[in-house]
Scaffold this active site. Structure first.
Site, PDB file in Angstrom:
ATOM      1  CG  ASP A  35      -2.096   0.919   1.088  1.00  0.00           C
ATOM      2  OD1 ASP A  35      -2.341   1.398  -0.031  1.00  0.00           O
ATOM      3  OD2 ASP A  35      -2.766   1.180   2.104  1.00  0.00           O
ATOM      4  CG  ASN A  83      -7.939  -2.282  -5.095  1.00  0.00           C
ATOM      5  OD1 ASN A  83      -6.999  -3.062  -4.937  1.00  0.00           O
ATOM      6  ND2 ASN A  83      -8.162  -1.293  -4.225  1.00  0.00           N
TER       7      ASN A  83
HETATM    8  C1  IPE Z   1      -5.305  -2.836  -0.138  1.00  0.00           C
HETATM    9  O1  IPE Z   1      -5.010  -1.506  -0.317  1.00  0.00           O
HETATM   10  C2  IPE Z   1      -5.319  -3.549  -1.471  1.00  0.00           C
HETATM   11  C3  IPE Z   1      -4.020  -3.708  -2.128  1.00  0.00           C
HETATM   12  C4  IPE Z   1      -2.859  -3.358  -1.649  1.00  0.00           C
HETATM   13  C5  IPE Z   1      -4.069  -4.355  -3.418  1.00  0.00           C
HETATM   14  P1  IPE Z   1      -6.158  -0.395  -0.469  1.00  0.00           P
HETATM   15  O2  IPE Z   1      -5.441   0.902  -0.619  1.00  0.00           O
HETATM   16  O3  IPE Z   1      -7.091  -0.767  -1.550  1.00  0.00           O
HETATM   17  O4  IPE Z   1      -6.922  -0.513   0.914  1.00  0.00           O
HETATM   18  P2  IPE Z   1      -7.806   0.550   1.702  1.00  0.00           P
HETATM   19  O5  IPE Z   1      -8.858   1.029   0.745  1.00  0.00           O
HETATM   20  O6  IPE Z   1      -6.884   1.660   2.119  1.00  0.00           O
HETATM   21  O7  IPE Z   1      -8.343  -0.199   2.878  1.00  0.00           O
HETATM   22  C1  IPE Z   2      -1.526   0.256  -3.395  1.00  0.00           C
HETATM   23  O1  IPE Z   2      -1.343   1.622  -3.429  1.00  0.00           O
HETATM   24  C2  IPE Z   2      -1.797  -0.305  -4.771  1.00  0.00           C
HETATM   25  C3  IPE Z   2      -3.142  -0.865  -4.943  1.00  0.00           C
HETATM   26  C4  IPE Z   2      -4.100  -0.838  -4.068  1.00  0.00           C
HETATM   27  C5  IPE Z   2      -3.409  -1.475  -6.226  1.00  0.00           C
HETATM   28  P1  IPE Z   2      -2.578   2.648  -3.409  1.00  0.00           P
HETATM   29  O2  IPE Z   2      -2.954   2.925  -4.828  1.00  0.00           O
HETATM   30  O3  IPE Z   2      -3.657   2.140  -2.557  1.00  0.00           O
HETATM   31  O4  IPE Z   2      -1.881   3.905  -2.787  1.00  0.00           O
HETATM   32  P2  IPE Z   2      -2.490   4.907  -1.698  1.00  0.00           P
HETATM   33  O5  IPE Z   2      -2.979   4.064  -0.558  1.00  0.00           O
HETATM   34  O6  IPE Z   2      -3.591   5.646  -2.365  1.00  0.00           O
HETATM   35  O7  IPE Z   2      -1.342   5.770  -1.322  1.00  0.00           O
HETATM   36 MG    MG Z   3      -4.110   2.346  -0.583  1.00  0.00          MG
END
Ligand code: IPE
Ligand code: IPE
Ligand code: MG
Length: 255
Positions: A35, A83
């Site tokens: 993340d 997602n």
């Molecule tokens: C969790 O991250 C999913 C992945 C890393 C693929 P998210 O960024 O989607 O999770 P939330 O929305 O902060 O809980």
């Molecule tokens: C994790 O990074 C990647 C996926 C969830 C696919 P994010 O895209 O969630 O990055 P933040 O949490 O917005 O910084």
């Molecule tokens: Mg995230």
């Protein structure tokens, strides 16, 4: 001591022993909620896609470091079933990156003896993306040095619901009795059935939640939350996480 008094005879004690190393040593199975890609990009005034690209680089480095350390299985949360709520552009960027990663890395992964396994349902991805994923799985199916499990369109609650449906269907046909549905049977019906027990679950970017990832499997995993944004996570960060794990004392309910 009589048989009934011996703790090791009791099923719950045996179950705990089967979960993994009691502490110290190298975790057999490490899973990572990767993340922070978006925040990494934002901090640099870059589009989110740039964060995802750099995140894919981090995945390469971490896979190598995990293999060198002797980790048997690395599971990466790449795309959650939630997602899909993101804008279409970003989803397309993530899918494009997945195809690019496979196109670029598959040969090297195969040569290194890495088996690719998918958790979740990638069947709903575009035909081209699904085909590339299937190809990567098929090509590496017999590799034995290490497993890279990639969670794609994965959600733990749905994984559990599907396992319940599978077992209920078998009970309905009389193949098994309802009382045969125990922890082992449920575990064997999960996407992770052939993976080692989860020892260490890492989440980057300072968020302290599981976001529907490996809820069953994390029951006795060690949890590690780090502030590092995923694109900045690298081999050194993974080795630091493994050291932290080695210092943990796992009890599995014992004392
Ligand atoms: C969790 O991250 C999913 C992945 C890393 C693929 P998210 O960024 O989607 O999770 P939330 O929305 O902060 O809980
Ligand atoms: C994790 O990074 C990647 C996926 C969830 C696919 P994010 O895209 O969630 O990055 P933040 O949490 O917005 O910084
Ligand atoms: Mg995230």
């Amino acid at each position: 001591m009589g048989k009934a008094a011996s703790a090791s005879q009791r099923p719950e004690a045996e179950g705990a022993e089967a979960q993994g190393p009691a502490g110290g040593g190298v975790p057999r199975h490490v899973a990572i909620i990767m993340d922070g890609n978006g925040r990494w990009a934002k901090a640099r005034g870059l589009p989110r896609a740039a964060g995802h690209r750099q995140g894919a680089e981090a995945a390469r480095k971490v896979l190598r470091a995990a293999g060198e350390a002797g980790v048997e299985c690395l599971t990466l949360y790449a795309f959650s079933s939630e997602n899909w709520r993101r804008p279409e552009d970003e989803i397309n960027d993530l899918m494009g990156l997945l195809r690019l990663y496979i196109a670029r890395e598959l040969g090297a992964l195969h040569k290194e003896g890495i088996r690719i396994k998918i958790l979740g349902d990638h069947g709903v991805f575009s035909p081209e993306t699904a085909r590339m994923v299937d190809e990567a799985v098929a090509k590496t199916a017999n590799n034995q040095r290490m497993t890279l499990a990639i969670a794609l369109n994965y959600g733990s609650r749905l994984e559990l619901v599907k396992a319940a449906q599978t077992l209920a269907a078998r009970a309905a046909t009389g193949e098994i009795a309802p009382s045969d549905i125990d922890e082992a049977a449920l575990e064997a019906s999960l996407d992770t059935a052939d993976l080692p027990p989860l020892d260490l679950l890492i989440r980057t970017s300072g968020e302290h939640r599981l976001s529907n990832f490996l809820l069953w499997q994390a029951a006795y995993a060690e949890l590690l939350f780090v502030d590092t944004l995923w694109p900045d996570f690298d081999g050194d960060a993974l080795r630091a996480a493994l050291r932290a794990f080695a210092g943990r004392e796992r009890r599995f309910g014992g004392r």
